[in-house]
Motif scaffolding. Structure first.
Motif, PDB file in Angstrom:
ATOM      1  N   GLU A 183      36.722  36.124  34.074  1.00  0.00           N
ATOM      2  CA  GLU A 183      36.794  37.597  34.147  1.00  0.00           C
ATOM      3  C   GLU A 183      38.244  38.086  34.042  1.00  0.00           C
ATOM      4  O   GLU A 183      38.504  39.285  34.066  1.00  0.00           O
ATOM      5  N   SER A 184      39.186  37.148  33.947  1.00  0.00           N
ATOM      6  CA  SER A 184      40.600  37.541  33.959  1.00  0.00           C
ATOM      7  C   SER A 184      40.981  38.273  32.665  1.00  0.00           C
ATOM      8  O   SER A 184      40.836  37.742  31.569  1.00  0.00           O
ATOM      9  N   CYS A 185      41.459  39.497  32.808  1.00  0.00           N
ATOM     10  CA  CYS A 185      41.824  40.302  31.633  1.00  0.00           C
ATOM     11  C   CYS A 185      43.052  41.160  31.943  1.00  0.00           C
ATOM     12  O   CYS A 185      43.261  42.194  31.313  1.00  0.00           O
ATOM     13  N   VAL A 186      43.850  40.743  32.921  1.00  0.00           N
ATOM     14  CA  VAL A 186      45.039  41.517  33.287  1.00  0.00           C
ATOM     15  C   VAL A 186      46.276  40.699  32.913  1.00  0.00           C
ATOM     16  O   VAL A 186      46.506  39.635  33.484  1.00  0.00           O
ATOM     17  N   PRO A 187      47.069  41.180  31.928  1.00  0.00           N
ATOM     18  CA  PRO A 187      48.276  40.428  31.565  1.00  0.00           C
ATOM     19  C   PRO A 187      49.251  40.353  32.739  1.00  0.00           C
ATOM     20  O   PRO A 187      49.131  41.110  33.705  1.00  0.00           O
ATOM     21  N   ILE A 188      50.220  39.459  32.640  1.00  0.00           N
ATOM     22  CA  ILE A 188      51.151  39.264  33.766  1.00  0.00           C
ATOM     23  C   ILE A 188      52.163  40.413  33.831  1.00  0.00           C
ATOM     24  O   ILE A 188      52.469  40.926  34.901  1.00  0.00           O
ATOM     25  N   ALA A 223      39.720  42.770  50.099  1.00  0.00           N
ATOM     26  CA  ALA A 223      39.241  41.607  49.343  1.00  0.00           C
ATOM     27  C   ALA A 223      38.186  42.031  48.336  1.00  0.00           C
ATOM     28  O   ALA A 223      37.491  43.033  48.529  1.00  0.00           O
ATOM     29  N   ALA A 224      38.085  41.260  47.264  1.00  0.00           N
ATOM     30  CA  ALA A 224      37.031  41.475  46.261  1.00  0.00           C
ATOM     31  C   ALA A 224      36.423  40.127  45.909  1.00  0.00           C
ATOM     32  O   ALA A 224      37.124  39.109  45.859  1.00  0.00           O
ATOM     33  N   PHE A 225      35.128  40.126  45.673  1.00  0.00           N
ATOM     34  CA  PHE A 225      34.408  38.920  45.258  1.00  0.00           C
ATOM     35  C   PHE A 225      34.099  39.046  43.768  1.00  0.00           C
ATOM     36  O   PHE A 225      33.551  40.073  43.333  1.00  0.00           O
ATOM     37  N   LEU A 226      34.475  38.033  42.993  1.00  0.00           N
ATOM     38  CA  LEU A 226      34.186  38.041  41.545  1.00  0.00           C
ATOM     39  C   LEU A 226      33.182  36.931  41.260  1.00  0.00           C
ATOM     40  O   LEU A 226      33.560  35.763  41.087  1.00  0.00           O
ATOM     41  N   PRO A 227      31.894  37.293  41.227  1.00  0.00           N
ATOM     42  CA  PRO A 227      30.859  36.250  41.181  1.00  0.00           C
ATOM     43  C   PRO A 227      30.800  35.468  39.880  1.00  0.00           C
ATOM     44  O   PRO A 227      30.269  34.364  39.855  1.00  0.00           O
ATOM     45  N   LYS A 228      31.355  36.020  38.793  1.00  0.00           N
ATOM     46  CA  LYS A 228      31.211  35.324  37.495  1.00  0.00           C
ATOM     47  C   LYS A 228      32.287  34.269  37.260  1.00  0.00           C
ATOM     48  O   LYS A 228      32.191  33.484  36.318  1.00  0.00           O
ATOM     49  N   ASN A 229      33.361  34.285  38.089  1.00  0.00           N
ATOM     50  CA  ASN A 229      34.414  33.284  37.906  1.00  0.00           C
ATOM     51  C   ASN A 229      33.966  31.939  38.469  1.00  0.00           C
ATOM     52  O   ASN A 229      33.023  31.859  39.257  1.00  0.00           O
ATOM     53  N   GLY A 230      34.683  30.903  38.072  1.00  0.00           N
ATOM     54  CA  GLY A 230      34.366  29.577  38.584  1.00  0.00           C
ATOM     55  C   GLY A 230      35.628  28.788  38.859  1.00  0.00           C
ATOM     56  O   GLY A 230      36.737  29.345  38.876  1.00  0.00           O
ATOM     57  N   HIS A 231      35.487  27.506  39.099  1.00  0.00           N
ATOM     58  CA  HIS A 231      36.658  26.636  39.243  1.00  0.00           C
ATOM     59  C   HIS A 231      36.254  25.198  38.968  1.00  0.00           C
ATOM     60  O   HIS A 231      35.061  24.869  38.948  1.00  0.00           O
ATOM     61  N   THR A 232      37.261  24.367  38.736  1.00  0.00           N
ATOM     62  CA  THR A 232      36.991  22.937  38.628  1.00  0.00           C
ATOM     63  C   THR A 232      37.494  22.250  39.894  1.00  0.00           C
ATOM     64  O   THR A 232      38.503  22.668  40.468  1.00  0.00           O
ATOM     65  N   VAL A 233      36.791  21.214  40.290  1.00  0.00           N
ATOM     66  CA  VAL A 233      37.197  20.487  41.500  1.00  0.00           C
ATOM     67  C   VAL A 233      38.268  19.450  41.194  1.00  0.00           C
ATOM     68  O   VAL A 233      38.805  18.824  42.117  1.00  0.00           O
ATOM     69  N   ASN A 234      38.596  19.275  39.906  1.00  0.00           N
ATOM     70  CA  ASN A 234      39.639  18.309  39.553  1.00  0.00           C
ATOM     71  C   ASN A 234      40.058  18.500  38.096  1.00  0.00           C
ATOM     72  O   ASN A 234      39.453  17.933  37.186  1.00  0.00           O
ATOM     73  N   PRO A 235      41.111  19.311  37.867  1.00  0.00           N
ATOM     74  CA  PRO A 235      41.508  19.590  36.477  1.00  0.00           C
ATOM     75  C   PRO A 235      41.877  18.327  35.710  1.00  0.00           C
ATOM     76  O   PRO A 235      41.558  18.189  34.535  1.00  0.00           O
ATOM     77  N   ARG A 236      42.521  17.383  36.382  1.00  0.00           N
ATOM     78  CA  ARG A 236      42.926  16.171  35.673  1.00  0.00           C
ATOM     79  C   ARG A 236      41.711  15.370  35.217  1.00  0.00           C
ATOM     80  O   ARG A 236      41.635  14.908  34.082  1.00  0.00           O
ATOM     81  N   ARG A 237      40.738  15.252  36.123  1.00  0.00           N
ATOM     82  CA  ARG A 237      39.548  14.468  35.776  1.00  0.00           C
ATOM     83  C   ARG A 237      38.759  15.170  34.663  1.00  0.00           C
ATOM     84  O   ARG A 237      38.130  14.523  33.836  1.00  0.00           O
ATOM     85  N   LEU A 238      38.837  16.513  34.656  1.00  0.00           N
ATOM     86  CA  LEU A 238      38.169  17.243  33.575  1.00  0.00           C
ATOM     87  C   LEU A 238      38.802  16.863  32.225  1.00  0.00           C
ATOM     88  O   LEU A 238      38.099  16.574  31.256  1.00  0.00           O
ATOM     89  N   ARG A 280      46.099  49.343  40.747  1.00  0.00           N
ATOM     90  CA  ARG A 280      45.268  50.427  40.181  1.00  0.00           C
ATOM     91  C   ARG A 280      44.983  50.164  38.709  1.00  0.00           C
ATOM     92  O   ARG A 280      43.862  50.312  38.235  1.00  0.00           O
ATOM     93  N   LEU A 281      46.048  49.722  37.989  1.00  0.00           N
ATOM     94  CA  LEU A 281      45.867  49.440  36.566  1.00  0.00           C
ATOM     95  C   LEU A 281      44.914  48.250  36.375  1.00  0.00           C
ATOM     96  O   LEU A 281      44.047  48.263  35.493  1.00  0.00           O
ATOM     97  N   ALA A 282      45.069  47.239  37.225  1.00  0.00           N
ATOM     98  CA  ALA A 282      44.181  46.067  37.122  1.00  0.00           C
ATOM     99  C   ALA A 282      42.728  46.508  37.291  1.00  0.00           C
ATOM    100  O   ALA A 282      41.847  46.080  36.528  1.00  0.00           O
ATOM    101  N   HIS A 283      42.481  47.381  38.248  1.00  0.00           N
ATOM    102  CA  HIS A 283      41.104  47.840  38.451  1.00  0.00           C
ATOM    103  C   HIS A 283      40.609  48.667  37.262  1.00  0.00           C
ATOM    104  O   HIS A 283      39.444  48.590  36.874  1.00  0.00           O
ATOM    105  N   GLU A 284      41.524  49.440  36.688  1.00  0.00           N
ATOM    106  CA  GLU A 284      41.156  50.210  35.487  1.00  0.00           C
ATOM    107  C   GLU A 284      40.745  49.241  34.358  1.00  0.00           C
ATOM    108  O   GLU A 284      39.753  49.474  33.662  1.00  0.00           O
ATOM    109  N   LEU A 285      41.503  48.155  34.211  1.00  0.00           N
ATOM    110  CA  LEU A 285      41.186  47.182  33.153  1.00  0.00           C
ATOM    111  C   LEU A 285      39.864  46.471  33.452  1.00  0.00           C
ATOM    112  O   LEU A 285      39.058  46.223  32.553  1.00  0.00           O
TER     113      LEU A 285
END
Ligand SMILES: Cc1cc2nc3c(=O)[nH]c(=O)nc-3n(C[C@H](O)[C@H](O)[C@H](O)COP(=O)(O)OP(=O)(O)OC[C@H]3O[C@@H](n4cnc5c(N)ncnc54)[C@H](O)[C@@H]3O)c2cc1C
Length: 420
Positions: free
Chosen positions: A58-63, A194-209, A159-164
């Protein structure tokens, strides 16, 4: 292999066995290419080793965002802050920093945000396809992420991040303090929003991936060579020679996926990339006293906490100090300190630390393109803070570009020509 000729158009090399190189290699090999991946390190030994593992689709906010420049002095003064600059490197980094500031103009942010959205949105589906069901369920979790903030003042950037988020239909649920504490009881009372983003995920081990992708590549008939590429030599009749520390190989096509080192590989060909490294650090608390149920991204402090196979990993910070200056273990200690402040009850003194090189372009977008001056030479690098998220999607796009197929997403925003 020295002196051999590319016996067919399908013979292709990928330089870099990080997430970007290997995801691309697997898609390419499955699509009919005969792929050899070359890396001086073993698979996943670069930035892909120690990241926070967030698959933030869901990440769509540039740095770089409007007005951020005015925050920089405050961040630099804070020894625990999210940004550090090594003054010895400042002159070299100055052009990139200026381009980064320019990328923070509103209209550029809106364009970059749309391009990030397009690249990331299907990220988990691409990983599902790439890894297959067994590896996917073993390595990837899809229960969402929590983002947290301190203080009650909503900043201009927030505010801008929420707009995006709204603009791109990001699904987020704002959590009341008691809901947050139900979800993550160990979290500090200093966290106020706090906000919950249900569509995001994670890996339990990037190296093993990444290692699993190396196995999948071999299973599909591809090859890996542990060699450092010294120079790329385009050949008059087409194709390329790759001179390595121990070999001289020929390939019909090349993909440069060398992460933060891609710039120096391409420079002798006159290919200019405004690539800089944003160094980042992690600290892993092995055998932590509690199991974190969901990854937490601390937006105010600029780091993430993720439960991984090796322990509870805190990862983040940006250090502008180039590829050659020594790591600063104090930055990893600062990340650990922030992590312990976020979870005051956390116990566990067995800690390992790490530093890695994010490959970053000033506009927060990667380059995924064929070099016009050298047909058959492709680039996929510069994924900055979200390379783990975008790895599989990038591999998909690269494979379409190499095969001359119509890609699923518009490749224009990731073109090299945008820096002319
Ligand atoms: C602290 C930290 C936290 C992060 N957290 C996240 C996160 O939670 N989610 C996310 O999406 N992203 C995250 N990232 C970013 C992500 O890790 C990177 O964007 C991604 O790993 C880049 O992958 P890559 O394959 O381009 O580069 P790398 O993984 O660095 O791979 C490049 C490879 O090229 C090889 N190479 C370079 N030059 C040569 C040469 N001459 N010859 C042979 N081989 C060569 C290197 O050895 C290396 O293995 C984080 C990064 C850091 C540092």
């Amino acid at each position: 292999m020295a002196g051999e000729r590319p016996d067919d158009e399908a013979k292709m090399a990928v330089v870099g066995a990080g997430i970007v190189g290997l995801a691309s290699a697997v898609f390419l090999q499955r699509g009919g290419a005969r792929v050899t991946v070359l890396d001086a390190l073993s698979p996943g030994g670069g930035a892909s080793f120690g990241n926070a593992g967030l698959l933030s689709v869901e990440s769509c906010v540039p740095i770089s965002l409007p007005g951020m420049l005015w925050q920089v002095p405050k961040w630099l003064r804070d020894p625990l802050g999210p940004l550090a600059v090594d003054w010895r490197y400042l002159v070299k980094a100055a052009p990139w920093l200026l381009a980064w500031v320019r990328a923070g103009r509103r209209e550029k942010v809106l364009a970059a945000s749309a391009a990030l959205r397009a690249l990331h949105a299907e990220g988990l589906e691409h990983y599902r396809e790439l890894l297959g069901p067994t590896h996917f369920h073993d390595l990837v979790r899809t229960q969402g992420q929590v983002q947290v903030w301190e203080g009650d003042t909503v900043s201009r950037e927030e505010r801008l991040a929420h707009e995006l988020w709204e603009r791109h239909g990001v699904v987020s649920e704002s959590l009341a303090p008691h809901e947050l504490r139900q979800l993550i009881p160990e979290i500090s009372p200093a966290v106020s929003r706090a906000a919950f983003l249900p569509k995001n995920g994670h890996t339990v081990n990037p190296r093993r991936l990444v290692e699993s992708l190396a196995s999948l590549l071999r299973e599909a008939g591809g090859a890996l060579r542990q060699e450092r590429v010294m120079k790329l030599l385009p050949q008059a009749g087409g194709g390329f020679r790759l001179v390595t520390n121990v070999g001289d190989h020929r390939f019909a096509k090349l993909l440069i996926a060398g992460g933060a080192w891609s710039k120096q590989l391409l420079a002798p060909l006159g290919v200019r990339l405004p690539l800089e490294t944003e160094r980042g650090y992690h600290a892993v608390v092995k055998n932590p006293s509690f199991e974190l149920r969901l990854p937490v991204l601390h937006k105010t402090r600029g780091f993430a906490a993720t439960a991984m196979e090796g322990g509870l990993r805190f990862a983040g910070t940006v250090e502008i100090a180039g590829l050659d200056l020594p790591m600063k273990e104090k930055r990893a200690e600062a990340v650990l300190k922030q992590g312990r402040a976020l979870f005051p009850s956390l116990k566990g003194d067995d800690v390992s630390i790490w530093m890695g090189y994010r490959p970053s372009l000033p506009d927060s977008l990667p380059v995924i393109d064929e070099v016009a001056a050298f047909p058959g030479l492709f680039i996929a690098c510069g994924h900055g803070h979200t390379g783990m998220t975008a790895g599989a999607a990038t591999g998909r796009l690269v494979s379409a570009l190499v095969r001359g197929e119509r890609p699923r997403i518009d490749p224009t925003p990731y073109r090299l020509a945008r820096f002319r």
